[in-house]
Design an enzyme around this catalytic site. Structure first.
Site, short mmCIF file in Angstrom:
data_model
loop_
_atom_site.label_atom_id
_atom_site.label_comp_id
_atom_site.label_asym_id
_atom_site.label_seq_id
_atom_site.Cartn_x
_atom_site.Cartn_y
_atom_site.Cartn_z
N GLU A 1 3.42 -0.45 4.81
CA GLU A 1 3.27 -1.38 5.92
C GLU A 1 2.46 -2.62 5.55
OE1 GLU A 1 -0.54 1.01 6.34
OE2 GLU A 1 1.53 1.36 5.73
N ASN B 1 0.84 -1.19 0.00
CA ASN B 1 0.00 0.00 0.00
C ASN B 1 0.88 1.25 0.00
OD1 ASN B 1 0.83 -0.44 2.79
ND2 ASN B 1 -0.59 1.21 3.29
N CYS C 1 1.91 3.42 2.12
CA CYS C 1 2.89 3.68 3.19
C CYS C 1 3.78 2.49 3.50
CB CYS C 1 2.18 4.15 4.44
SG CYS C 1 1.36 5.74 4.26
#
Length: 574
Positions: free
Chosen positions: A280, A276, A278
């Site tokens: 994570e 995704n 970011c």
């Protein structure tokens, strides 16, 4: 600690103005000019009722009450999409994270993917793409008798579309990944040297174990397309190119992609090549995952005293409730694409994480990055992992396993083998409701909503700082903010009392402190961790490079650094 009860109707529970501002601009429900949520209690009740809708009618009241109790006092913080969208009439998704389809190497395929991405972003999803599947710049396009524009040209189109769809969201709404053996990897690495280009993308290079070995051995490295070696270069030269660009502009990040796949609980179903926005949440094509964080800063008993401790029993209870909340979210949420809904149903990924870690550590008198802090974080994450798997196994007993569950394949994974024996036995007996269970996401906005607790597993940035906030009309303003733990200490001991030595901030830490904390948590996290290793501006380049090697050697799934520079700027300032 906050003292919020169901009868409270004022806004007095907000310790700082920015918390109230975040609630009013991000999470408070109003529609057609009518305010629906008069207080944050109304917001929590709306979310609790919305998530309990799929329960049996006789169970909805009790389940809603359990969800409400978990959220009250900011103990469980559902992802921002859930807080803002659940229980409303808005046509939005409740899932924070998406990865789009494998991009076909054709104009039709690229544009169809772009349309799917636009629909997903329109509903509020953050998305990722692997651009490694698009042929390199200058290669021949059969049938058209022309040369290919390459993956970066496609990225420019995606970036422009994102800017149109999510104006006002800020940068980082999308993630672009590329394999370290793609012939256009060098251009990908330096793509954001132009400060006007690809501003809605985060970039990450997918680094393989073979590449890391080649760097160590100073071997040659092949750039390959469809089995053909297009070019050969020195592995260390490519590695240094990544490092130099990251040193200068904080991008691209690095994903240790073979480790991500090897430690994926669902490795028997898929090969992952993107995350995704970011980083994570590694996900397969059309994959999605709703998120929630347990606020550890609200679980400290007797803070700043010799008797300070974390309420581990309450932590276990909150995790169990959060697993049910997120499992329900998968069914309550809307999805832009049928394929996303199907993937969510088949694998039922969820992501339970933490926030307020650094504040909790300071309250217990430990120094972030110290051996004690590393031990504390590891033990807390071990508790969370076991509680989450226990809850998912009991949910499987009640509701059935996720449809793609393969008991033998799943039980052989390191994620299961690391669990406490009694939890392993429960999983063997009932299976699992959810394909993945734990993730540590960035919690910048929700952590401010909770009184500005330290974000995720990040250190305390500063005990007091200014933060740039984007207003609803797109303008920006600066807000003065105080760290939650520092604010609480001042409430207990007076504003003129010096803070304890345990209050270390980003400026006090070495990069090794950051990596040690990330590695301590990663052992007990199914998916990934959003974490930035902050570096001093004057760090030597050779020392900077060792951060990435340390992250690889200590078991991290990726690494992202930030060194002050003129390209990226910052939303935080001392």
């Amino acid at each position: 600690m906050y003292d919020v009860n169901q009868e409270q109707t004022s806004l007095s529970f907000f310790s700082q103005p920015i918390a109230e501002r975040i609630w009013q601009t991000k999470y408070r429900y109003s529609t057609a000019g009518q305010v629906i949520d008069d207080t944050v209690q109304d917001t929590w009740e709306r979310v609790a009722r919305g998530l309990a809708e799929i329960e049996a009618p006789s169970d909805q009241s009790a389940t809603s009450a359990a969800f409400l109790a978990a959220m009250r006092n900011f103990k469980v913080l559902p992802g921002g999409r859930i807080l803002s969208g659940c229980g409303t009439k808005r046509n939005v998704t409740l899932s924070n994270t998406f990865v789009m389809r494998t991009i076909p190497d054709s104009v039709d395929g690229i544009m169809d993917t772009l349309k799917d991405a636009a629909l997903t972003m329109q509903m509020g999803g953050g998305i990722g793409f692997d651009f490694s599947t698009i042929r390199p710049t200058g290669t021949h396009v059969r049938g058209l008798d022309c040369l290919a524009a390459g993956p970066l040209a496609a990225m420019d189109i995606f970036d422009t579309t994102c800017k149109m769809i999510v104006k006002g969201m800020g940068r980082g709404a999308m993630m672009a990944t590329m394999r370290c053996d793609h012939p256009d990897i060098e251009a990908f690495i330096v793509a954001k040297s132009d400060r006007t280009r690809l501003r809605n993308f985060n970039l990450s290079v997918m680094v393989t174990d073979a590449f890391m070995d080649a760097v160590t051995e100073d071997d040659a490295w092949d750039l390959v397309w469809e089995g053909t070696v297009m070019r050969r270069l020195r592995a260390r030269d490519l590695w240094n190119s990544i490092m130099k660009q990251t040193y200068a502009t904080a991008e691209p990040g690095v994903l240790f992609i073979d480790r991500i796949n090897a430690h994926n609980p669902l490795r028997y179903l898929e090969t992952i090549s993107a995350t995704n926005s970011c980083a994570e949440q590694p996900l397969p094509p059309y994959g999605t995952c709703p998120l929630a964080s347990v606020n550890l800063a609200q679980l400290v008993i007797a803070p700043f005293s010799p008797d300070a401790r974390l309420d581990v029993g309450e932590l276990r209870n909150l995790v169990r409730v959060a697993v049910r909340m997120l499992d329900n979210t998968l069914d309550v949420s809307r999805y832009a694409l049928d394929a996303q809904w199907q993937q969510a149903q088949n694998q039922r990924r969820i992501g339970i994480g933490v926030t307020g870690v650094a504040d909790a550590i300071a309250m217990l008198g430990a120094r972030y990055g110290s051996a004690k802090a590393v031990f504390l974080l590891g033990s807390w994450m071990q508790t969370i992992q076991n509680a989450a798997y226990q809850a998912s196994a009991l949910l499987a007993k009640e509701r059935g396993t996720f449809p793609h569950y393969d008991a033998d394949a799943h039980l052989s994974g390191a994620n299961i083998q690391n669990l406490d024996p009694e939890v392993q036995e429960l999983v063997r007996k009932h299976g699992l409701r959810n394909g993945t269970l734990t993730t540590i996401a960035p919690t910048g906005t929700t952590s401010m909503f909770a009184g500005n607790v330290s974000s995720g597993v990040e250190p305390i940035f500063s005990t007091s700082f200014s933060r740039v906030v984007t207003n609803p009309d797109g303008t920006k303003s600066s807000e003065r903010v105080m760290d939650f733990a520092a604010w609480q200490f001042s409430q207990m001991h007076g504003p003129d009392t010096p803070l304890p030595e345990s209050f270390v901030t980003t400026a006090d830490l070495t990069p090794q402190d950051h990596v040690a904390m990330q590695a301590a948590a990663q052992k007990w996290v199914d998916s990934g961790i959003s974490k930035t290793v902050n570096c001093p501006e004057d760090i030597a380049f050779d020392d900077f490079k060792t951060i990435y090697r340390d992250a690889y050697n200590t078991g991290c799934k990726g690494c992202t650094t930030y060194r002050p520079n003129n390209v990226t700027g910052s939303i935080l300032s001392l």
